[in-house]
Design an enzyme around this catalytic site. Structure first.
Site, PDB file in Angstrom:
ATOM      1  N   THR A   8       0.758   2.327  13.591  1.00 37.18           N
ATOM      2  CA  THR A   8       1.937   2.771  14.333  1.00 37.18           C
ATOM      3  C   THR A   8       2.890   3.488  13.385  1.00 37.18           C
ATOM      4  O   THR A   8       2.890   3.199  12.186  1.00 37.18           O
ATOM      5  CB  THR A   8       2.683   1.583  14.993  1.00 37.18           C
ATOM      6  OG1 THR A   8       3.849   2.074  15.655  1.00 37.18           O
ATOM      7  CG2 THR A   8       3.095   0.531  13.993  1.00 37.18           C
ATOM      8  N   LYS A  13       8.318  -1.850  14.594  1.00 28.51           N
ATOM      9  CA  LYS A  13       7.079  -2.619  14.740  1.00 28.51           C
ATOM     10  C   LYS A  13       6.482  -2.958  13.373  1.00 28.51           C
ATOM     11  O   LYS A  13       6.030  -4.084  13.150  1.00 28.51           O
ATOM     12  CB  LYS A  13       6.038  -1.791  15.510  1.00 28.51           C
ATOM     13  CG  LYS A  13       6.239  -1.699  17.004  1.00 28.51           C
ATOM     14  CD  LYS A  13       5.005  -1.032  17.596  1.00 28.51           C
ATOM     15  CE  LYS A  13       5.099  -0.787  19.069  1.00 28.51           C
ATOM     16  NZ  LYS A  13       3.897  -0.111  19.601  1.00 28.51           N
ATOM     17  N   ASP A  70       0.419  -2.365  21.681  1.00 33.89           N
ATOM     18  CA  ASP A  70       1.018  -1.593  22.777  1.00 33.89           C
ATOM     19  C   ASP A  70       1.944  -2.553  23.505  1.00 33.89           C
ATOM     20  O   ASP A  70       1.575  -3.693  23.800  1.00 33.89           O
ATOM     21  CB  ASP A  70      -0.028  -1.010  23.720  1.00 33.89           C
ATOM     22  CG  ASP A  70       0.577   0.142  24.523  1.00 33.89           C
ATOM     23  OD1 ASP A  70       1.113   1.085  23.917  1.00 33.89           O
ATOM     24  OD2 ASP A  70       0.540   0.094  25.768  1.00 33.89           O
ATOM     25  N   SER A  71       3.152  -2.107  23.735  1.00 34.07           N
ATOM     26  CA  SER A  71       4.152  -3.028  24.254  1.00 34.07           C
ATOM     27  C   SER A  71       5.151  -2.280  25.119  1.00 34.07           C
ATOM     28  O   SER A  71       5.187  -1.050  25.129  1.00 34.07           O
ATOM     29  CB  SER A  71       4.860  -3.715  23.086  1.00 34.07           C
ATOM     30  OG  SER A  71       5.210  -2.774  22.096  1.00 34.07           O
ATOM     31  N   PHE A 153      15.055  -2.556  17.615  1.00 33.07           N
ATOM     32  CA  PHE A 153      14.755  -1.178  18.005  1.00 33.07           C
ATOM     33  C   PHE A 153      14.566  -1.123  19.524  1.00 33.07           C
ATOM     34  O   PHE A 153      14.674  -2.139  20.208  1.00 33.07           O
ATOM     35  CB  PHE A 153      13.498  -0.651  17.277  1.00 33.07           C
ATOM     36  CG  PHE A 153      12.223  -1.344  17.686  1.00 33.07           C
ATOM     37  CD1 PHE A 153      11.860  -2.547  17.114  1.00 33.07           C
ATOM     38  CD2 PHE A 153      11.387  -0.795  18.662  1.00 33.07           C
ATOM     39  CE1 PHE A 153      10.689  -3.196  17.480  1.00 33.07           C
ATOM     40  CE2 PHE A 153      10.206  -1.435  19.046  1.00 33.07           C
ATOM     41  CZ  PHE A 153       9.867  -2.639  18.453  1.00 33.07           C
ATOM     42  N   GLY A 154      14.276   0.054  20.028  1.00 33.60           N
ATOM     43  CA  GLY A 154      13.944   0.215  21.449  1.00 33.60           C
ATOM     44  C   GLY A 154      15.023  -0.330  22.378  1.00 33.60           C
ATOM     45  O   GLY A 154      16.211  -0.039  22.223  1.00 33.60           O
ATOM     46  N   ASP A 156      16.079  -3.385  22.647  1.00 37.29           N
ATOM     47  CA  ASP A 156      16.694  -4.639  22.177  1.00 37.29           C
ATOM     48  C   ASP A 156      18.184  -4.756  22.528  1.00 37.29           C
ATOM     49  O   ASP A 156      18.643  -5.845  22.910  1.00 37.29           O
ATOM     50  CB  ASP A 156      16.515  -4.806  20.660  1.00 37.29           C
ATOM     51  CG  ASP A 156      15.113  -5.265  20.289  1.00 37.29           C
ATOM     52  OD1 ASP A 156      14.409  -5.787  21.182  1.00 37.29           O
ATOM     53  OD2 ASP A 156      14.721  -5.103  19.123  1.00 37.29           O
ATOM     54  N   LYS A 176      14.299 -13.043  15.833  1.00 37.86           N
ATOM     55  CA  LYS A 176      13.631 -12.290  16.909  1.00 37.86           C
ATOM     56  C   LYS A 176      12.141 -12.622  16.919  1.00 37.86           C
ATOM     57  O   LYS A 176      11.561 -12.885  17.971  1.00 37.86           O
ATOM     58  CB  LYS A 176      13.846 -10.781  16.737  1.00 37.86           C
ATOM     59  CG  LYS A 176      13.086  -9.969  17.790  1.00 37.86           C
ATOM     60  CD  LYS A 176      13.232  -8.470  17.665  1.00 37.86           C
ATOM     61  CE  LYS A 176      12.257  -7.772  18.594  1.00 37.86           C
ATOM     62  NZ  LYS A 176      12.238  -6.314  18.484  1.00 37.86           N
TER      63      LYS A 176
HETATM   64  P1  ITT Z   1       3.151   3.345  18.615  1.00 35.23           P
HETATM   65  O1  ITT Z   1       2.491   3.788  19.884  1.00 35.23           O
HETATM   66  O2  ITT Z   1       2.978   4.292  17.475  1.00 35.23           O
HETATM   67  O3  ITT Z   1       2.807   1.932  18.235  1.00 35.23           O
HETATM   68  P2  ITT Z   1       5.568   3.373  20.191  1.00 35.23           P
HETATM   69  O4  ITT Z   1       7.004   3.071  19.905  1.00 35.23           O
HETATM   70  O5  ITT Z   1       5.264   4.645  20.939  1.00 35.23           O
HETATM   71  O6  ITT Z   1       4.756   3.316  18.824  1.00 35.23           O
HETATM   72  P3  ITT Z   1       4.469   1.902  22.430  1.00 35.23           P
HETATM   73  O7  ITT Z   1       3.719   3.044  22.973  1.00 35.23           O
HETATM   74  O8  ITT Z   1       3.790   0.556  22.394  1.00 35.23           O
HETATM   75  O9  ITT Z   1       4.943   2.147  20.932  1.00 35.23           O
HETATM   76  O10 ITT Z   1       5.832   1.767  23.210  1.00 35.23           O
HETATM   77  C1  ITT Z   1       6.608   0.649  23.020  1.00 35.23           C
HETATM   78  C2  ITT Z   1       8.001   0.919  23.509  1.00 35.23           C
HETATM   79  O11 ITT Z   1       8.449  -0.244  24.231  1.00 35.23           O
HETATM   80  C3  ITT Z   1       8.948   1.062  22.326  1.00 35.23           C
HETATM   81  O12 ITT Z   1       9.100   2.392  21.939  1.00 35.23           O
HETATM   82  C4  ITT Z   1      10.227   0.446  22.882  1.00 35.23           C
HETATM   83  O13 ITT Z   1      10.901   1.398  23.654  1.00 35.23           O
HETATM   84  C5  ITT Z   1       9.696  -0.653  23.808  1.00 35.23           C
HETATM   85  N1  ITT Z   1       9.553  -1.908  23.034  1.00 35.23           N
HETATM   86  C6  ITT Z   1       8.396  -2.527  22.663  1.00 35.23           C
HETATM   87  N2  ITT Z   1       8.646  -3.621  21.923  1.00 35.23           N
HETATM   88  C7  ITT Z   1       9.982  -3.698  21.813  1.00 35.23           C
HETATM   89  C8  ITT Z   1      10.855  -4.584  21.145  1.00 35.23           C
HETATM   90  O14 ITT Z   1      10.403  -5.586  20.414  1.00 35.23           O
HETATM   91  N3  ITT Z   1      12.158  -4.368  21.255  1.00 35.23           N
HETATM   92  C9  ITT Z   1      12.646  -3.341  21.976  1.00 35.23           C
HETATM   93  N4  ITT Z   1      11.897  -2.433  22.608  1.00 35.23           N
HETATM   94  C10 ITT Z   1      10.568  -2.605  22.534  1.00 35.23           C
END
Ligand code: ITT
Length: 199
Positions: A8, A13, A70-71, A153-154, A156, A176
């Site tokens: 990633t 992450k 993937d999350s 991030f994201g 949160d 966390k």
């Molecule tokens: P990779 O595919 O390179 O791993 P990405 O950020 O695009 O990176 P994903 O496709 O899995 O990853 O999308 C995950 C999104 O979900 C991430 O960008 C956040 O917006 C949200 N997310 C996942 N886990 C999170 C967390 O622990 N805290 C906050 N937001 C989260």
């Protein structure tokens, strides 16, 4: 030392994965240590499909055992959105701030008890042309009314885990990881893959 690739570019992450999978005998390789990268189109329909897709593709391309994840966030009042589209929710140029704004706008007028949501994570460990192991973790909570906190991030800053009165962006990394979807998925994955890593 065993080399494992973290598949990633999401720095949030990477930090969490290294903290949770604290194997003493692993040398982590990330995109920083390699001079090439591969953009993968996430065409899967589920978190699991996408986690495996990323893991398999990176493991083959870099010829290294790979951890991928993937999350995303599932908001009940939005029928489970943004789900697998969490990182791309405000396309064409999505970023965390715009994604958060979109969720808050769509939830305007929805009272707190109906703002239930969860983070879901599927983590995958893939050996090039070998085993594929996955594990899932959930973190239940509510969506707040405004962003709060600077950590993580994201999404949160708008996610308040069940049993707490602050957002995940107000938790330390260690705090966390104890309750998060990624923490749960990776601790389970760790137990499932230990036998593959011991010579
Ligand atoms: P990779 O595919 O390179 O791993 P990405 O950020 O695009 O990176 P994903 O496709 O899995 O990853 O999308 C995950 C999104 O979900 C991430 O960008 C956040 O917006 C949200 N997310 C996942 N886990 C999170 C967390 O622990 N805290 C906050 N937001 C989260």
């Amino acid at each position: 030392m065993k080399e494992i690739f973290i598949g990633t570019k999401n720095e949030g992450k990477i930090k969490e994965i290294k903290e949770i999978l604290n194997f003493s005998f692993v040398k982590w390789i990330t995109f920083r240590e390699l001079d090439r990268w591969l953009e993968i189109e996430e065409v899967g329909k589920t978190f699991e499909e996408n986690a495996i897709l990323k893991g398999k593709t990176f493991a083959r391309y870099f010829n290294l055992p790979t951890i991928s994840d993937d999350s995303g966030l599932e908001v009940d009042a939005l029928g489970g959105e943004p789900g697998i589209y969490s990182s791309r929710y405000s396309e064409p140029e999505s970023n965390d701030e715009k994604n958060i704004k979109k969720v808050l706008e769509k939830l305007k007028g929805v009272p707190f008890p109906e703002r239930t949501a969860r983070f879901r994570c599927v983590a995958a460990f893939v050996i090039p042309d070998g085993e594929i192991v996955t594990a899932e973790g959930l973190c239940e909570g509510h969506i707040g009314f405004e962003p709060k906190g600077e950590k993580g991030f994201g999404y949160d800053p708008i996610f308040i885990p069940l049993g707490y009165e602050r957002t995940l962006a107000q938790f330390s990394l260690q705090e966390k990881n104890k309750i998060s979807h990624r923490g749960k998925a990776l601790r389970l994955l760790k137990r499932k893959i230990e036998y593959l890593l011991i010579d």
